[in-house]
Every structure is written in C-alpha cells, then in structure tokens.
Design a protein around this motif. Sequence first.
Motif, PDB file in Angstrom:
ATOM      1  N   LYS A   1      15.237 -18.034   4.553  1.00  0.00           N
ATOM      2  CA  LYS A   1      13.902 -18.406   4.551  1.00  0.00           C
ATOM      3  C   LYS A   1      12.947 -17.275   3.782  1.00  0.00           C
ATOM      4  CE  LYS A   1      13.678 -21.221   8.963  1.00  0.00           C
ATOM      5  NZ  LYS A   1      12.883 -22.313   8.257  1.00  0.00           N
ATOM      6  N   GLU A   2      11.999 -17.905   3.309  1.00  0.00           N
ATOM      7  CA  GLU A   2      11.063 -16.805   2.380  1.00  0.00           C
ATOM      8  C   GLU A   2      10.257 -15.940   3.215  1.00  0.00           C
ATOM      9  OE1 GLU A   2       9.655 -18.104  -1.690  1.00  0.00           O
ATOM     10  OE2 GLU A   2       9.157 -19.552  -0.278  1.00  0.00           O
ATOM     11  N   VAL A   3       9.858 -16.629   4.236  1.00  0.00           N
ATOM     12  CA  VAL A   3       9.160 -15.973   5.602  1.00  0.00           C
ATOM     13  C   VAL A   3       9.864 -15.960   6.827  1.00  0.00           C
ATOM     14  CG1 VAL A   3       6.829 -15.603   6.924  1.00  0.00           C
ATOM     15  CG2 VAL A   3       7.044 -16.470   4.405  1.00  0.00           C
ATOM     16  N   GLU A   4      10.475 -14.780   7.418  1.00  0.00           N
ATOM     17  CA  GLU A   4      11.001 -14.609   8.637  1.00  0.00           C
ATOM     18  C   GLU A   4      10.220 -14.126   9.956  1.00  0.00           C
ATOM     19  OE1 GLU A   4      14.990 -15.475   7.149  1.00  0.00           O
ATOM     20  OE2 GLU A   4      14.110 -15.536   9.066  1.00  0.00           O
ATOM     21  N   GLN A   5      10.569 -14.602  11.039  1.00  0.00           N
ATOM     22  CA  GLN A   5       9.674 -14.128  12.151  1.00  0.00           C
ATOM     23  C   GLN A   5      10.583 -14.418  13.317  1.00  0.00           C
ATOM     24  OE1 GLN A   5       6.034 -16.668  12.334  1.00  0.00           O
ATOM     25  NE2 GLN A   5       5.179 -15.091  14.033  1.00  0.00           N
ATOM     26  N   ASP A   6      10.428 -13.449  14.353  1.00  0.00           N
ATOM     27  CA  ASP A   6      11.198 -13.501  15.256  1.00  0.00           C
ATOM     28  C   ASP A   6      10.561 -14.390  16.553  1.00  0.00           C
ATOM     29  OD1 ASP A   6      12.622 -10.886  17.542  1.00  0.00           O
ATOM     30  OD2 ASP A   6      12.207 -12.883  18.071  1.00  0.00           O
ATOM     31  N   PRO A   7      11.475 -15.287  16.823  1.00  0.00           N
ATOM     32  CA  PRO A   7      10.816 -16.512  17.746  1.00  0.00           C
ATOM     33  C   PRO A   7      10.331 -16.180  19.072  1.00  0.00           C
ATOM     34  CG  PRO A   7      13.228 -16.883  17.824  1.00  0.00           C
ATOM     35  CD  PRO A   7      12.683 -15.692  16.620  1.00  0.00           C
ATOM     36  N   GLY A   8      10.798 -14.798  19.428  1.00  0.00           N
ATOM     37  CA  GLY A   8      10.580 -14.700  20.935  1.00  0.00           C
ATOM     38  C   GLY A   8      11.235 -15.203  22.035  1.00  0.00           C
ATOM     39  N   PRO A   9      10.662 -15.539  23.094  1.00  0.00           N
ATOM     40  CA  PRO A   9       9.370 -15.208  23.512  1.00  0.00           C
ATOM     41  C   PRO A   9       9.313 -13.668  23.898  1.00  0.00           C
ATOM     42  CG  PRO A   9      10.581 -16.311  25.516  1.00  0.00           C
ATOM     43  CD  PRO A   9      11.484 -16.187  24.224  1.00  0.00           C
ATOM     44  N   LEU A  10       7.728 -13.457  23.817  1.00  0.00           N
ATOM     45  CA  LEU A  10       7.417 -11.817  24.004  1.00  0.00           C
ATOM     46  C   LEU A  10       6.720 -12.215  25.360  1.00  0.00           C
ATOM     47  CD1 LEU A  10       7.555  -8.851  23.009  1.00  0.00           C
ATOM     48  CD2 LEU A  10       5.548  -9.692  21.602  1.00  0.00           C
ATOM     49  N   SER A  11       6.998 -11.333  26.339  1.00  0.00           N
ATOM     50  CA  SER A  11       6.058 -11.216  27.394  1.00  0.00           C
ATOM     51  C   SER A  11       5.601  -9.660  27.603  1.00  0.00           C
ATOM     52  CB  SER A  11       6.946 -11.654  28.590  1.00  0.00           C
ATOM     53  OG  SER A  11       6.213 -11.943  29.825  1.00  0.00           O
TER      54      SER A  11
ATOM     55  N   THR B   1       8.288 -19.064  11.487  1.00  0.00           N
ATOM     56  CA  THR B   1       8.652 -20.328  12.547  1.00  0.00           C
ATOM     57  C   THR B   1       7.997 -19.914  13.721  1.00  0.00           C
ATOM     58  OG1 THR B   1      10.458 -18.494  13.319  1.00  0.00           O
ATOM     59  CG2 THR B   1      11.052 -20.694  11.765  1.00  0.00           C
ATOM     60  N   GLY B   2       7.162 -18.758  13.805  1.00  0.00           N
ATOM     61  CA  GLY B   2       6.251 -18.523  14.907  1.00  0.00           C
ATOM     62  C   GLY B   2       6.906 -17.673  16.117  1.00  0.00           C
ATOM     63  N   THR B   3       5.947 -16.700  16.639  1.00  0.00           N
ATOM     64  CA  THR B   3       6.575 -16.006  17.813  1.00  0.00           C
ATOM     65  C   THR B   3       5.729 -16.576  19.196  1.00  0.00           C
ATOM     66  OG1 THR B   3       6.929 -14.041  16.445  1.00  0.00           O
ATOM     67  CG2 THR B   3       6.720 -13.726  18.839  1.00  0.00           C
ATOM     68  N   ARG B   4       6.290 -16.841  20.128  1.00  0.00           N
ATOM     69  CA  ARG B   4       5.746 -17.307  21.289  1.00  0.00           C
ATOM     70  C   ARG B   4       5.371 -16.026  22.405  1.00  0.00           C
ATOM     71  NH1 ARG B   4       7.316 -19.894  26.122  1.00  0.00           N
ATOM     72  NH2 ARG B   4       9.480 -19.599  25.465  1.00  0.00           N
ATOM     73  N   LEU B   5       4.169 -15.762  22.479  1.00  0.00           N
ATOM     74  CA  LEU B   5       3.440 -14.734  23.042  1.00  0.00           C
ATOM     75  C   LEU B   5       2.986 -15.214  24.542  1.00  0.00           C
ATOM     76  CD1 LEU B   5       2.527 -11.698  23.589  1.00  0.00           C
ATOM     77  CD2 LEU B   5       0.445 -12.426  22.487  1.00  0.00           C
ATOM     78  N   GLN B   6       3.528 -14.438  25.724  1.00  0.00           N
ATOM     79  CA  GLN B   6       3.112 -14.691  27.038  1.00  0.00           C
ATOM     80  C   GLN B   6       2.409 -13.486  27.645  1.00  0.00           C
ATOM     81  OE1 GLN B   6       3.359 -17.747  28.594  1.00  0.00           O
ATOM     82  NE2 GLN B   6       1.954 -17.113  30.258  1.00  0.00           N
ATOM     83  N   VAL B   7       1.292 -13.476  27.932  1.00  0.00           N
ATOM     84  CA  VAL B   7       0.323 -12.345  28.586  1.00  0.00           C
ATOM     85  C   VAL B   7       0.273 -12.705  29.985  1.00  0.00           C
ATOM     86  CG1 VAL B   7      -1.560 -10.825  28.692  1.00  0.00           C
ATOM     87  CG2 VAL B   7      -0.838 -12.032  26.498  1.00  0.00           C
ATOM     88  N   THR B   8       0.956 -11.822  30.872  1.00  0.00           N
ATOM     89  CA  THR B   8       1.174 -12.166  32.179  1.00  0.00           C
ATOM     90  C   THR B   8      -0.021 -11.510  33.173  1.00  0.00           C
ATOM     91  OG1 THR B   8       2.703 -10.499  32.343  1.00  0.00           O
ATOM     92  CG2 THR B   8       3.335 -12.674  32.291  1.00  0.00           C
ATOM     93  N   LEU B   9      -0.604 -11.778  34.097  1.00  0.00           N
ATOM     94  CA  LEU B   9      -1.392 -11.062  34.915  1.00  0.00           C
ATOM     95  C   LEU B   9      -0.577  -9.976  35.648  1.00  0.00           C
ATOM     96  CD1 LEU B   9      -3.346 -14.139  36.432  1.00  0.00           C
ATOM     97  CD2 LEU B   9      -4.302 -12.517  34.695  1.00  0.00           C
TER      98      LEU B   9
END
Lengths: 111, 111
Positions: free
Chosen positions: A2-12, A103-111
């Motif tokens: 892919k021309e643009v690469e992105q780690d899909p995560g998820p990142l918490s 492809t997007g990276t999913r981010l979860q910010v937890t309390l």
Amino acid sequence: QKEVEQDPGPLSVPEGAIVSLSCTYSNSAFQYFMWYRQYSRKGPELLMYTYSSGNKEDGRFTAQVDKSSKYISLFIRDSQPSDSATYLCAAKAGTASKLTFGTGTRLQVTL
Amino acid sequence: NAGVTQTPKFQVLKTGQSMTLQCAQDMNHNSMYWYRQDPGMGLRLIYYSASEGTTDKGEVPNGYNVSRLNKREFSLRLESAAPSQTSVYFCASSEGSDTQYFGPGTRLTVL
C-alpha cells in the motif's frame, strides 16, 4: 504494498496519556498530509492538514511530517475518553490529486 | 447546513439486485466522491466528479456506475449486486482539491 501504511491497533491508553499515532508512505510525490478522525458508525472528519515537512499544532493535537523518512505522526496530549475513535492518515501529491488513505488505527482511551 | 447527506443508512440486497445510493451536499462544492470502506482495506475511491457534468473512475470502479445529477447530487448505482460489494459506502464533497467533507455512510449487505 500500500502507498500509505498504518498499524490498525487497537491502541489502548489511560486517560491523560500522550498518544502517538503514525503512518509511513512510499510515494515520494506526496506533499499534503491529513489526519481524519472517525467515530464508530460515523463518517471521517478532518482533524489536521499539513503541507510538506514540519509540525502543526492545534490545541491538544500535533501533526508531524518527516519527508526524508516518509513518516507522518499525530500526537494527542492529555488524551480523553472522547478521543476514542479510529484515526486515518491520508496523503496526496498535488492540490488536484486524489487522496490515498491508510487503513486507520483504532484508539481506546480508558478511564 | 446539513453538510453531506446520504440515503439510505442501511440496506440489505440479494445477489443480482440493483440499487442506487443517493448523496447530496449543501455546501456548493464542485467536487464529489464515492468511497467504500472495508476492514483492513481502508477507504478506497470508487468514482469521483471534479465538477458538474464530469465523472472519473477511482481505484475500484468495477461493478458501479455514477451520475452527477446536478451540482448538489451524486448517486452511485449497483446494477447487479454481488457479495463482494458488502461494505460501508461514504460520499464526500470538497471545494476543488481542498478538505473533503464526508457523509454519515450507507451500510450495505449483499446476501
């Protein structure tokens, strides 16, 4: 490749943490770089727009572009649960060019 | 200002059925786009219209047709739906090559 690469995560991360998101790209012609935020079941919305190399800051968000290493980053300071979303990087070569998305990276910010 | 609107929000089709996805924008933008978003593939451009009366193929145009009905409206037609067309479809608009504004999406399932 892919021309643009992105780690899909998820990142918490815990609330208040500094978040670092990144993309790499392969097309040397890319000059315009964007970060879009997409909440679940919604359309993407533009978060940051940068041209060529350098930094751009907007509130808690900082976008960085390093054209020498073909690397783009988004930093979020003092992360909030409301920042939980998928972050998409995008690039284009010229003003009239089409956008190429990661492809997007999913981010979860937890309390 | 509604921005970019899309109808329907959800649709289930059987293989071989046809349907048209509707998109309208009230921002007086010249350019409009249709994307599909699939897990692990990111946003991929299907067709775009740089101005009223013109349309061009994007990255994945096979199986689709478009009509730029007027400056406000840009429709996407599936003549004979296939399971591979199960996806979330987004319409976007922009003033020239500037920031793209996305609609809320249409979730399509083809059985």
